[in-house]
Design an enzyme around this catalytic site. Structure first.
Site, PDB file in Angstrom:
ATOM      1  N   TYR A 439      47.418  39.219  37.434  1.00 13.91           N
ATOM      2  CA  TYR A 439      46.168  38.998  38.189  1.00 13.91           C
ATOM      3  C   TYR A 439      44.988  38.664  37.269  1.00 13.91           C
ATOM      4  O   TYR A 439      45.108  38.711  36.057  1.00 13.91           O
ATOM      5  CB  TYR A 439      45.846  40.116  39.176  1.00 13.91           C
ATOM      6  CG  TYR A 439      45.702  41.541  38.687  1.00 13.91           C
ATOM      7  CD1 TYR A 439      45.322  41.874  37.404  1.00 13.91           C
ATOM      8  CD2 TYR A 439      45.908  42.586  39.588  1.00 13.91           C
ATOM      9  CE1 TYR A 439      45.155  43.190  37.019  1.00 13.91           C
ATOM     10  CE2 TYR A 439      45.748  43.913  39.210  1.00 13.91           C
ATOM     11  CZ  TYR A 439      45.377  44.208  37.932  1.00 13.91           C
ATOM     12  OH  TYR A 439      45.214  45.505  37.564  1.00 13.91           O
ATOM     13  N   GLU A 440      43.915  38.271  37.891  1.00 13.31           N
ATOM     14  CA  GLU A 440      42.723  37.803  37.163  1.00 13.31           C
ATOM     15  C   GLU A 440      43.061  36.564  36.336  1.00 13.31           C
ATOM     16  O   GLU A 440      42.511  36.345  35.253  1.00 13.31           O
ATOM     17  CB  GLU A 440      42.190  38.951  36.291  1.00 13.31           C
ATOM     18  CG  GLU A 440      40.722  38.887  35.920  1.00 13.31           C
ATOM     19  CD  GLU A 440      39.793  38.689  37.094  1.00 13.31           C
ATOM     20  OE1 GLU A 440      39.899  39.451  38.081  1.00 13.31           O
ATOM     21  OE2 GLU A 440      38.957  37.776  37.033  1.00 13.31           O
ATOM     22  N   GLY A 441      43.964  35.725  36.874  1.00 15.02           N
ATOM     23  CA  GLY A 441      44.453  34.549  36.157  1.00 15.02           C
ATOM     24  C   GLY A 441      45.659  34.937  35.326  1.00 15.02           C
ATOM     25  O   GLY A 441      45.540  35.778  34.427  1.00 15.02           O
ATOM     26  N   GLN A 446      45.515  31.798  31.250  1.00 11.71           N
ATOM     27  CA  GLN A 446      44.564  32.155  30.178  1.00 11.71           C
ATOM     28  C   GLN A 446      44.805  31.248  28.965  1.00 11.71           C
ATOM     29  O   GLN A 446      43.858  30.776  28.323  1.00 11.71           O
ATOM     30  CB  GLN A 446      44.736  33.619  29.740  1.00 11.71           C
ATOM     31  CG  GLN A 446      44.618  34.657  30.833  1.00 11.71           C
ATOM     32  CD  GLN A 446      43.264  34.683  31.499  1.00 11.71           C
ATOM     33  OE1 GLN A 446      42.240  34.510  30.854  1.00 11.71           O
ATOM     34  NE2 GLN A 446      43.246  34.887  32.796  1.00 11.71           N
TER      35      GLN A 446
END
Ligand SMILES: Cc1cc2nc3c(=O)[nH]c(=O)nc-3n(C[C@H](O)[C@H](O)[C@H](O)COP(=O)(O)OP(=O)(O)OC[C@H]3O[C@@H](n4cnc5c(N)ncnc54)[C@H](O)[C@@H]3O)c2cc1C
Length: 596
Positions: A439-441, A446
């Site tokens: 999650y969060e990319g 990234q």
């Protein structure tokens, strides 16, 4: 489940010895943050994490969240723990004093977040998501919106969510379908389904502020047509009181691998009333505003879980008796030696330790840069710090969560079969940590962000903010024999990174698929170079103190010994990464699709 002791000694070392945390007071707005103020805050954070949050970690995992009559109930003890957490002021620590926050430096927050995640990641998700909502509202909300919503978000009376993901739209937010139609009263009717929404519903607070990405009727297609809306679960009157229930409901709870006490919700918006945050079609700007701190925060989740797993593994390895040491019997009075004598067990424990202590230094380095980015008096210093943060944010997120997963796996291995069964809680760390890579990319995204955006951005200045201090450090110590065993391997790795950077930059211009194929390995190479730089600095700092009277707890001897482990046993993997990067992506691309 093993207990957890917050590693305050190491946190102080990182903050004050490695990074001169005392100089924080020179930043405008931080004048009062002396060690006398920061240390008791860290001690109090340690207490609540050890005594309140950690005891609920295992039971929260066993019980999970449940959806009853359309309302999510968190596990036993969570509502009370949240009240204790809230009343202790922990929801507001880094928030702006103008909105009721305490304005603590971000670097201090990296330590506090690490403790929370080590003690109980599921619990930490609730205030963590609220902070994302706070950042977006504070930067892009109108004065009226800020006055109405921020104080309750800051003091934790209400929590927040970030609603991006939809069934057909995960990484690619351009595919988003949720609609926002003006309601003729200054607001919007929001309609759509969001999935995987952390803290989307729960019984910790009476209201939840959903920050929702949606499309206006005249929105351009794709990523440029997304706007951000605030959609409260319960509508808030002009006077700030709670009014009618809004048309947002939790349709289902996801059943998942880990963080079971964190609710992951399907949220249905059925002409729910919402308000635009920021400008129309500029929702992604607001998202990016909160991403830096959120991504750093997710990296720290991996770090916290690695620390918790390490502590459990060390305690077990001291206690469990199996076999004899290959270098001769160590516990003749016992039927067998403890696990900790075996070289392979020491390999696992010291790998965990090198990951944790190096990772802590890395997170603090970036945390301090965030503080300078937002508080330095000199605009040039702010810009410089911002460039460094931009470069390192995807690295911290991906490296610390990848290493967190590797470290929690090692923790189970140290326990053998006793780690695989649930009794000791070691397998929970693996399950909880796994989502941090997603999650969060995702970590792959990234890496693409690093290679495709952060390297070329600002005419390459982002990278120079990292390269220059490392190059200067190496150059000033190349002739120092006492440091050769640390600076030598760092220098070699740095050369590899420079060559790999040139390669990635070159192919990035003409063959973007080649650069994309190299991205994950490049990201790890850069991350390991950063860890090597920090380990060299820590070794240099602790060498003169190791074995002296000042080292009565062997802290500095252990630091130097761990630096050696990092240099000799972990850093050599960078030559493999280098070879992979230089080999290019041909073999990946050439494989026939039909044969998969
Ligand atoms: C427990 C949990 C909590 C969550 N919390 C929230 C939340 O609070 N709010 C919210 O909005 N979302 C949340 N999410 C959603 C999460 O952010 C997404 O799952 C994540 O962004 C990935 O999207 P996806 O699952 O659709 O995977 P996909 O986007 O389908 O990706 C699948 C795989 O393909 C790769 N991939 C995709 N596109 C590319 C590309 N262009 N190039 C290279 N590789 C690519 C990805 O790296 C990944 O490995 C949560 C998810 C979970 C499981």
């Amino acid at each position: 489940m093993a207990g957890y002791k917050a590693p305050l000694r190491d946190m102080r070392y990182v903050l004050y010895d490695l990074f001169d945390g005392a100089s924080l007071t020179a930043l405008p707005g931080y004048e009062e943050f002396t060690a006398d103020l920061i240390d008791p805050v860290l001690e109090e954070a340690a207490k609540i994490c050890e005594d309140v949050l950690q005891p609920l970690n295992r039971s929260g995992d066993e019980e999970g969240c449940v959806l009853e009559n359309g309302v999510v109930r968190t596990p036993k003890g969570f509502p009370e723990a949240y009240q204790t957490f809230r009343e202790g002021g922990w929801t507001s620590i880094t928030c702006d004093p103008a909105h009721g926050g305490q304005g603590l430096p971000q670097v201090v927050n990296t330590f506090i977040e690490e403790m929370i995640c080590a003690a109980n990641l599921s619990f930490g998700m609730y205030p963590g998501l609220s902070h994302g909502a706070y950042v977006a509202l504070k930067q892009f909300g109108t004065e009226d919106q800020k006055a109405r919503y921020l104080p309750a978000l800051v003091d934790g009376t209400w929590t927040g969510t970030m609603c991006l993901t939809e069934p057909q739209c995960g990484t690619d937010l351009g595919l988003l379908r949720t609609k926002a139609v003006p309601n003729g009263e200054g607001g919007y009717k929001i309609t759509g389904t969001k999935i995987f929404i952390s803290a989307g519903d729960h019984d910790l607070t009476e209201n939840i502020l959903h920050l929702v990405l949606a499309r206006l009727p005249d929105a351009p297609k794709g990523i440029k047509g997304i706007s951000l809306f605030l959609v409260p679960k319960v509508l808030v009157t002009e006077e700030g009181a709670l009014g009618d229930r809004n048309a947002v409901t939790c349709g289902a709870l996801e059943h998942k691998m880990g963080i079971k006490a964190s609710s992951t919700c399907v949220l249905n918006f059925d002409e729910a009333t919402g308000w635009l945050i920021g400008e129309p079609h500029k929702g992604m700007r607001a998202m990016f505003a909160m991403m830096n701190t959120a991504r750093l925060g997710v990296g720290v989740q991996g770090l916290g879980l690695a620390e918790a797993s390490y502590q459990g593994a060390v305690a077990y390895a001291r206690d469990r008796l199996q076999g004899r040491s290959p270098s001769g019997v160590k516990a003749p009075d016992k039927p067998a030696d403890p696990l900790i004598v075996h070289p392979d067990v020491r390999r696992m424990l010291l790998t965990q330790r090198a990951i944790v202590e190096g990772g802590r230094a890395l997170a603090a380095w970036v945390g301090l840069a965030l503080d300078r980015q937002h508080h330095a008096g000199d605009p040039a210093a702010r810009a410089e710090a911002g460039e460094f943060v931009a470069l390192m944010t995807p690295v911290v997120k991906a490296l610390l969560t990848d290493l967190g997963s590797e470290a929690t796996n090692l923790g189970v291995q140290v326990f053998g079969g006793h780690g695989y069964i649930r009794e000791h809680g070691m397998e929970q760390y693996i399950r909880d940590c796994r989502i941090t890579q997603i999650y969060e990319g995702t970590n792959g995204i990234q890496a693409l962000d690093l290679v495709g955006r952060k390297l070329p951005e600002n005419a390459g200045r982002n990278l120079r903010r990292f390269f220059h201090p490392v190059a200067d450090y190496i150059e000033a110590r190349l002739d120092d024999d006492t440091l050769a065993e640390f600076v030598g391997p760092l220098a070699k790795t740095f050369v590899r990174l420079q060559q790999a950077t040139a390669q990635v930059a070159r192919v990035g211009m003409t063959k973007p698929a080649e650069a994309a194929a190299a991205a994950t390995d490049y990201q790890r190479l850069l991350g390991f170079t950063a860890l090597a730089y920090l380990w060299a600095r820590m070794a240099e700092l602790s060498l003169p103190k190791a074995g002296t009277a000042e080292d009565n707890d062997a802290f500095h001897s252990a630091k130097v010994a761990t630096a050696r482990v990092f240099m000799e046993r972990l850093l050599p993997q960078t030559s493999g990464l280098f070879a992979t990067i230089m080999a290019g992506g041909r073999s990946l691309e050439a494989f026939p699709d039909a044969a998969f």
